[in-house]
Enzyme design. Sequence first.
Site, PDB file in Angstrom:
ATOM      1  N   ARG A   1       0.816  -1.211   0.000  1.00 49.95           N
ATOM      2  CA  ARG A   1       0.000   0.000   0.000  1.00 49.95           C
ATOM      3  C   ARG A   1       0.855   1.268   0.000  1.00 49.95           C
ATOM      4  O   ARG A   1       0.489   2.267  -0.634  1.00 49.95           O
ATOM      5  CB  ARG A   1      -0.936  -0.007   1.211  1.00 49.95           C
ATOM      6  CG  ARG A   1      -1.914   1.159   1.236  1.00 49.95           C
ATOM      7  CD  ARG A   1      -2.984   0.929   2.278  1.00 49.95           C
ATOM      8  NE  ARG A   1      -3.995   1.971   2.271  1.00 49.95           N
ATOM      9  CZ  ARG A   1      -4.240   2.751   3.319  1.00 49.95           C
ATOM     10  NH1 ARG A   1      -3.561   2.604   4.442  1.00 49.95           N
ATOM     11  NH2 ARG A   1      -5.184   3.680   3.244  1.00 49.95           N
TER      12      ARG A   1
ATOM     13  N   HIS B   1       0.389   4.512  -2.432  1.00 49.45           N
ATOM     14  CA  HIS B   1       0.196   5.875  -1.918  1.00 49.45           C
ATOM     15  C   HIS B   1       1.351   6.802  -2.290  1.00 49.45           C
ATOM     16  O   HIS B   1       1.190   8.011  -2.304  1.00 49.45           O
ATOM     17  CB  HIS B   1      -0.014   5.850  -0.402  1.00 49.45           C
ATOM     18  CG  HIS B   1      -1.393   5.423  -0.013  1.00 49.45           C
ATOM     19  ND1 HIS B   1      -1.981   5.757   1.181  1.00 49.45           N
ATOM     20  CD2 HIS B   1      -2.307   4.674  -0.673  1.00 49.45           C
ATOM     21  CE1 HIS B   1      -3.194   5.228   1.242  1.00 49.45           C
ATOM     22  NE2 HIS B   1      -3.422   4.562   0.134  1.00 49.45           N
TER      23      HIS B   1
ATOM     24  N   ASN C   1      -3.598   8.687   4.838  1.00 42.55           N
ATOM     25  CA  ASN C   1      -2.430   8.062   5.461  1.00 42.55           C
ATOM     26  C   ASN C   1      -2.452   8.069   6.983  1.00 42.55           C
ATOM     27  O   ASN C   1      -1.928   7.165   7.622  1.00 42.55           O
ATOM     28  CB  ASN C   1      -1.154   8.778   4.996  1.00 42.55           C
ATOM     29  CG  ASN C   1      -0.890   8.574   3.514  1.00 42.55           C
ATOM     30  OD1 ASN C   1      -1.268   7.539   2.952  1.00 42.55           O
ATOM     31  ND2 ASN C   1      -0.261   9.548   2.881  1.00 42.55           N
TER      32      ASN C   1
ATOM     33  N   HIS D   1      -6.469  -5.736  -2.500  1.00 42.85           N
ATOM     34  CA  HIS D   1      -7.281  -5.882  -1.290  1.00 42.85           C
ATOM     35  C   HIS D   1      -7.584  -7.353  -0.988  1.00 42.85           C
ATOM     36  O   HIS D   1      -8.482  -7.651  -0.211  1.00 42.85           O
ATOM     37  CB  HIS D   1      -8.557  -5.047  -1.389  1.00 42.85           C
ATOM     38  CG  HIS D   1      -8.300  -3.567  -1.293  1.00 42.85           C
ATOM     39  ND1 HIS D   1      -9.296  -2.623  -1.403  1.00 42.85           N
ATOM     40  CD2 HIS D   1      -7.148  -2.860  -1.089  1.00 42.85           C
ATOM     41  CE1 HIS D   1      -8.772  -1.402  -1.278  1.00 42.85           C
ATOM     42  NE2 HIS D   1      -7.463  -1.521  -1.094  1.00 42.85           N
TER      43      HIS D   1
END
Length: 320
Positions: free
Chosen positions: A62, A66, A94, A193
């Site tokens: 992740r 990001h 975040n 996911h």
Amino acid sequence: MASSCSSFMITLALLVLVIGGANATLYTNFYSSSCPKLLDTVKCAVESAISKETRMGASLLRLFFHDCFVNGCDGSILLDDTSSFTGEKNARPNKNSARGFDVIDKIKSAVEEVCPGVVSCADILAIAARDSVHILGGPSWNVKLGRRDSRTASQSAANNGIPPPTSNVNQLISRFNSLGLSPKDLVALSGAHTIGQARCTTFRARIYNETNIDSSFAHIRQSTCPPNSGSGDNNLAPLDLATPTFFDNHYFKNLIQKKGLLHSDQQLFNGASTDSLVRTYNTNPGSFFADFSAAMIKMGDISPLTGSLGEIRNKCRRVN
Ligand code: HEM
Ligand SMILES: *[C@@H]1O[C@H](CO)[C@@H](O)[C@H](O)[C@H]1NC(C)=O
């Protein structure tokens, strides 16, 4: 583990080819002469982190997402806030959520030991994300390298650039499209996911108020996520209820059963054009793995700093 790591190193050393020349684009053997032990060093450190905590594989994956979605894959997410500098760590997507920064520091230290001052934090993120997926049972791919680290970060770009879980399918398609990623890349990448956890606050509205959700699944999730905001906000639930620590195609099975945890997850299978891709990945894990790998490479190509732009940070948390 140690012996497989060192045999990998020897293989790597034998395969090293020196490629000269200037570079405006990323390529897989960018460090093959300047840091031949890089891939082995990162892999060993990621293996060690995941063996301590399985979830860390998800968290590292992740972080790369990001990073790339905010002014490109430039390590900007890794910069700490200081009294005179506002970074991305406290941006909405975040804060209390992005994790694994200590592991990135460890990997960076191990890399600095074998080749000081050569490898960017942005590239370490890209390699760590690939290794995490592979270690947890997913595909592997050749990571393109040669990114340099930003000297800046942007909290507002992080707030605006990383899609929230309240997004609908058109908003998701449009944000990915603005970065050169197709609807297919969106669906494949969302398969990330299949690992990791989400906080109650990110899926509360879905499990209490939405209708395109399996009711027994909603009840199970409600048992650890109270309805009132402020209570249990940080309680965790797995994004993939079936195999939460294994990188497989079960995420898509969940969507077809209306067991997507996030509103944005279920949006990919809710009567829109993305339904057919969800069905494909549900029946064909091989095509999910192939498309996921290709999409990770595409995501890793988003506006890198190359050549003499940016810097090679000494410490990932601060500019030199
Ligand atoms: C499509 C838009 C996406 C949205 C709206 C979204 C949203 C979220 C949210 C809300 C969480 C839970 C965060 C928390 O509660 O702390 C999460 C977790 C996660 N996301 Fe996404 N995400 C998206 C795409 C992606 C992509 C493209 C990747 C990677 C390729 C990814 C990888 C992950 C992983 C691995 C976790 C679990 C992290 C952990 O356990 O530490 N996501 N995402
Ligand atoms: C569900 O919807 C109602 C009506 O809009 C709202 O008052 C309530 O806060 C929502 N509950 C959750 C958990 O989102």
